[in-house]
Design a protein around this motif. Structure first.
Motif, PDB file in Angstrom:
ATOM      1  N   PHE A  95       0.817  -1.220   0.000  1.00 33.01           N
ATOM      2  CA  PHE A  95       0.000   0.000   0.000  1.00 33.01           C
ATOM      3  C   PHE A  95       0.847   1.264   0.000  1.00 33.01           C
ATOM      4  O   PHE A  95       0.397   2.299  -0.493  1.00 33.01           O
ATOM      5  CB  PHE A  95      -1.002  -0.017   1.158  1.00 33.01           C
ATOM      6  N   ALA A  96       2.056   1.210   0.523  1.00 34.63           N
ATOM      7  CA  ALA A  96       2.958   2.362   0.414  1.00 34.63           C
ATOM      8  C   ALA A  96       3.365   2.566  -1.046  1.00 34.63           C
ATOM      9  O   ALA A  96       3.354   3.694  -1.556  1.00 34.63           O
ATOM     10  CB  ALA A  96       4.187   2.164   1.292  1.00 34.63           C
ATOM     11  N   VAL A 126      -0.492   4.553   8.037  1.00 32.17           N
ATOM     12  CA  VAL A 126      -0.625   3.219   8.634  1.00 32.17           C
ATOM     13  C   VAL A 126       0.629   2.390   8.344  1.00 32.17           C
ATOM     14  O   VAL A 126       1.097   1.650   9.212  1.00 32.17           O
ATOM     15  CB  VAL A 126      -1.912   2.509   8.153  1.00 32.17           C
ATOM     16  N   THR A 127       1.192   2.520   7.158  1.00 37.03           N
ATOM     17  CA  THR A 127       2.421   1.791   6.835  1.00 37.03           C
ATOM     18  C   THR A 127       3.553   2.204   7.764  1.00 37.03           C
ATOM     19  O   THR A 127       4.276   1.352   8.297  1.00 37.03           O
ATOM     20  CB  THR A 127       2.818   2.004   5.364  1.00 37.03           C
ATOM     21  N   VAL A 128       3.711   3.501   7.979  1.00 34.23           N
ATOM     22  CA  VAL A 128       4.747   3.981   8.903  1.00 34.23           C
ATOM     23  C   VAL A 128       4.509   3.394  10.298  1.00 34.23           C
ATOM     24  O   VAL A 128       5.439   2.908  10.950  1.00 34.23           O
ATOM     25  CB  VAL A 128       4.785   5.527   8.943  1.00 34.23           C
ATOM     26  N   GLY A 152       6.270  -7.125  -1.057  1.00 39.79           N
ATOM     27  CA  GLY A 152       5.259  -6.076  -1.207  1.00 39.79           C
ATOM     28  C   GLY A 152       5.469  -5.238  -2.464  1.00 39.79           C
ATOM     29  O   GLY A 152       4.512  -4.870  -3.141  1.00 39.79           O
ATOM     30  N   THR A 153       6.718  -4.961  -2.776  1.00 36.68           N
ATOM     31  CA  THR A 153       7.027  -4.203  -3.997  1.00 36.68           C
ATOM     32  C   THR A 153       6.645  -5.012  -5.236  1.00 36.68           C
ATOM     33  O   THR A 153       6.072  -4.465  -6.190  1.00 36.68           O
ATOM     34  CB  THR A 153       8.519  -3.822  -4.021  1.00 36.68           C
ATOM     35  N   ALA A 154       6.920  -6.298  -5.219  1.00 31.54           N
ATOM     36  CA  ALA A 154       6.552  -7.163  -6.350  1.00 31.54           C
ATOM     37  C   ALA A 154       5.038  -7.245  -6.506  1.00 31.54           C
ATOM     38  O   ALA A 154       4.520  -7.199  -7.634  1.00 31.54           O
ATOM     39  CB  ALA A 154       7.146  -8.557  -6.159  1.00 31.54           C
TER      40      ALA A 154
END
Length: 166
Positions: A95-96, A126-128, A152-154
């Motif tokens: 989500f970031a 929320v990610t932070v 997550g990036t993939a």
């Protein structure tokens, strides 16, 4: 004989028992974010990428939301294996990256990208928070956290890539 825990183990046991619900953050972010996207994302994506219908968008998100819910539930269980924690953190990291896509797309195209409001006001904060919590409570090693970021990036790259398929 009584088992003796280190201070870190004792704090982790105490903290995790009360706050494992935070692993549901990716699920909650996904639902809120999808609710913002649903009315206009398909039209926006069709204008800038490849044709997409609202129905296709909605139907594709149902199993994805359920998958994230399942992984969040597995990570939130007290006996969760590190793999489930990695996957839940990976979904949050996704989500970031998705936020960067929405905010970058809005800047690039000069228009509102459906999803950019929740990206900036929900997903990024929320990610932070989740990453700070996971690091503070030493739930994952540096290597495991790097794996979560890579996964997550993939996942985010795959989600963005699908927009180019008509």
């Amino acid at each position: 004989m009584m088992s003796v825990q280190s201070p870190v183990q004792a704090r982790r046991s105490r903290d995790l028992a009360g706050v494992r619900w935070l692993f549901f953050a990716p699920f909650a972010v996904f639902v809120v974010h999808t609710l913002e996207e649903l009315p206009g994302f398909a039209a926006w994506a069709s204008q800038h990428f490849a044709p997409m219908s609202t129905e296709k968008f909605a139907l594709s998100h149902i199993p994805l939301i359920l998958l994230v819910l399942w992984c969040s539930w597995r990570a939130a269980r007290p006996e969760a294996a590190a793999g489930w924690v990695i996957v839940a953190v990976a979904f949050q990291w996704q989500f970031a990256v998705n936020s960067a896509f929405h905010l970058g797309g809005a800047a690039w195209f000069g228009d509102y990208s459906p999803g950019m409001v929740t990206a900036a006001t929900v997903a990024l904060p929320v990610t932070v928070f989740v990453f700070a919590w996971v690091r503070r409570d030493q739930m994952l090693s540096a290597r495991q956290l790097a794996a979560a970021v890579a996964i997550g990036t993939a996942v985010a790259a795959a989600a963005i890539g699908v927009l180019f398929i008509g």
